[in-house]
Design a protein around this motif. Sequence first.
Motif, PDB file in Angstrom:
ATOM      1  N   VAL A  93       0.831  -1.207   0.000  1.00  0.00           N
ATOM      2  CA  VAL A  93       0.000   0.000   0.000  1.00  0.00           C
ATOM      3  C   VAL A  93       0.867   1.258   0.000  1.00  0.00           C
ATOM      4  O   VAL A  93       0.542   2.252  -0.662  1.00  0.00           O
ATOM      5  N   GLU A  94       1.969   1.226   0.724  1.00  0.00           N
ATOM      6  CA  GLU A  94       2.860   2.389   0.773  1.00  0.00           C
ATOM      7  C   GLU A  94       3.350   2.759  -0.628  1.00  0.00           C
ATOM      8  O   GLU A  94       3.348   3.938  -1.010  1.00  0.00           O
ATOM      9  N   ARG A  95       3.750   1.759  -1.404  1.00  0.00           N
ATOM     10  CA  ARG A  95       4.218   2.021  -2.767  1.00  0.00           C
ATOM     11  C   ARG A  95       3.074   2.516  -3.649  1.00  0.00           C
ATOM     12  O   ARG A  95       3.244   3.438  -4.448  1.00  0.00           O
ATOM     13  N   TRP A  96       1.895   1.910  -3.481  1.00  0.00           N
ATOM     14  CA  TRP A  96       0.717   2.342  -4.241  1.00  0.00           C
ATOM     15  C   TRP A  96       0.359   3.791  -3.921  1.00  0.00           C
ATOM     16  O   TRP A  96      -0.026   4.563  -4.811  1.00  0.00           O
ATOM     17  N   ALA A  97       0.507   4.165  -2.643  1.00  0.00           N
ATOM     18  CA  ALA A  97       0.140   5.515  -2.210  1.00  0.00           C
ATOM     19  C   ALA A  97       0.997   6.592  -2.867  1.00  0.00           C
ATOM     20  O   ALA A  97       0.591   7.757  -2.936  1.00  0.00           O
ATOM     21  N   LYS A 110      -4.858  15.326  -1.547  1.00  0.00           N
ATOM     22  CA  LYS A 110      -6.180  15.699  -2.051  1.00  0.00           C
ATOM     23  C   LYS A 110      -7.227  14.664  -1.654  1.00  0.00           C
ATOM     24  O   LYS A 110      -8.337  15.008  -1.250  1.00  0.00           O
ATOM     25  N   LEU A 111      -6.863  13.391  -1.762  1.00  0.00           N
ATOM     26  CA  LEU A 111      -7.831  12.328  -1.503  1.00  0.00           C
ATOM     27  C   LEU A 111      -8.121  12.140  -0.017  1.00  0.00           C
ATOM     28  O   LEU A 111      -9.266  11.877   0.366  1.00  0.00           O
ATOM     29  N   ILE A 112      -7.100  12.257   0.817  1.00  0.00           N
ATOM     30  CA  ILE A 112      -7.291  11.981   2.247  1.00  0.00           C
ATOM     31  C   ILE A 112      -7.173  13.258   3.076  1.00  0.00           C
ATOM     32  O   ILE A 112      -8.157  13.742   3.614  1.00  0.00           O
ATOM     33  N   ARG A 113      -5.985  13.825   3.174  1.00  0.00           N
ATOM     34  CA  ARG A 113      -5.838  15.095   3.906  1.00  0.00           C
ATOM     35  C   ARG A 113      -4.467  15.703   3.624  1.00  0.00           C
ATOM     36  O   ARG A 113      -3.506  14.980   3.315  1.00  0.00           O
ATOM     37  N   PRO A 114      -4.364  17.033   3.740  1.00  0.00           N
ATOM     38  CA  PRO A 114      -3.084  17.708   3.506  1.00  0.00           C
ATOM     39  C   PRO A 114      -2.015  17.246   4.492  1.00  0.00           C
ATOM     40  O   PRO A 114      -2.303  16.980   5.665  1.00  0.00           O
ATOM     41  N   GLY A 115      -0.795  17.143   4.002  1.00  0.00           N
ATOM     42  CA  GLY A 115       0.330  16.795   4.858  1.00  0.00           C
ATOM     43  C   GLY A 115       0.585  15.311   5.021  1.00  0.00           C
ATOM     44  O   GLY A 115       1.592  14.915   5.621  1.00  0.00           O
ATOM     45  N   LEU A 116      -0.317  14.475   4.495  1.00  0.00           N
ATOM     46  CA  LEU A 116      -0.151  13.024   4.640  1.00  0.00           C
ATOM     47  C   LEU A 116       0.888  12.524   3.640  1.00  0.00           C
ATOM     48  O   LEU A 116       0.786  12.781   2.442  1.00  0.00           O
ATOM     49  N   HIS A 117       1.874  11.786   4.138  1.00  0.00           N
ATOM     50  CA  HIS A 117       2.962  11.296   3.288  1.00  0.00           C
ATOM     51  C   HIS A 117       2.810   9.793   3.041  1.00  0.00           C
ATOM     52  O   HIS A 117       2.448   9.045   3.957  1.00  0.00           O
ATOM     53  N   PRO A 118       3.070   9.335   1.822  1.00  0.00           N
ATOM     54  CA  PRO A 118       2.921   7.904   1.507  1.00  0.00           C
ATOM     55  C   PRO A 118       3.705   6.985   2.437  1.00  0.00           C
ATOM     56  O   PRO A 118       3.230   5.892   2.777  1.00  0.00           O
ATOM     57  N   SER A 119       4.892   7.403   2.857  1.00  0.00           N
ATOM     58  CA  SER A 119       5.727   6.542   3.702  1.00  0.00           C
ATOM     59  C   SER A 119       5.087   6.271   5.057  1.00  0.00           C
ATOM     60  O   SER A 119       5.451   5.307   5.739  1.00  0.00           O
ATOM     61  N   TRP A 120       4.150   7.125   5.458  1.00  0.00           N
ATOM     62  CA  TRP A 120       3.478   6.923   6.738  1.00  0.00           C
ATOM     63  C   TRP A 120       2.459   5.787   6.673  1.00  0.00           C
ATOM     64  O   TRP A 120       2.009   5.298   7.702  1.00  0.00           O
TER      65      TRP A 120
END
Length: 230
Positions: A65-69, A76-86
Motif C-alpha cells: 500500500v505504501e508504494r501504491w500511495a 487531495k484524496l485523504i488530507r493535507p500533509g499526509l505522506h505515503p511513507s506513513w
Amino acid sequence: MNVQVKKVYRNYYLNITSALFKKLGLPQLIDHLVPVDPQCQTRVSDAVQAIIYNMFDGRQALVHVERWAQEIDLEKLIRPGLHPSWLNDDALARHLDRLYEAGIHNVISTCLIHIYRKEGLSLRAFHADTTDKTVYGAYESVSSEALRITHGYNRHHRWQKQIGFGLIGNEDGIPFYGDVHDGNLPDKTWNPEVLSHVHEQLKQAKMEDEWIYVADSAAMTKDTLAQTKA
C-alpha cells in the motif's frame, strides 16, 4: 509563461469516492470513535481511507500500500500533509488493531447509521443473506471470542474450512449491517442473532418504524420469528 509539472497522479474515480467520504463526515466520525495519540503521524481514518481506496484501485497487499500511495494524490484524496511513507504495513496494521479493540462492529454500525440518517435513506425493507470464503492451512484462535476459521458446509453443501460473511441492506442494496462470522455458523442461527443487532441499531438511531425483513427459507425458525416480535 513557464509552467512546470512536478508530478502527475492517477486519481481517476477515487476523487468521487473521496468527495463522498468527506461529505458524509466519515473521517471525523471514525477518528472520534477510535482516537489515537496526537503525536501519531497517521489517524485511523487515514488507514481506513487508504485501504478502501486501494481496494477500489485493484487491491494490493498491505505491504504494498505504501508504494501504491506514491502514485495517487494523498493530500487531495485523504488530507493535507499526509505522506505515503506513513502508510507502511506496520502503521496500517496498528490502526486495524485499534479498530478491532474499539469494537469493529460498533464502529461500522455507527458509521452506517450516520449515513442513513444524514442522507435520509429508506428503512422500509431489509434484505439479508450470507456467503462463505474457503481458506486453507492451519489456524489457531488465541481466545474463545476470536473468529473461528473452521470446517462447515458451504453454499454448495461441501464440507470445507471457511469463514462466513453476512450482510443486510435496504431495498436499494445499501448496507445497514455486516459481519464476518465463524465458518460453521448456520443461517438458522445467524438470522435471529443478526436481527437482534438490527433492532439494537435501529433503536440507537431512534428509527423504530415498522419494516420488512427479507431472507431465504433458513430464516423461518422459531427463534427468528421471536426476534421479529422483539
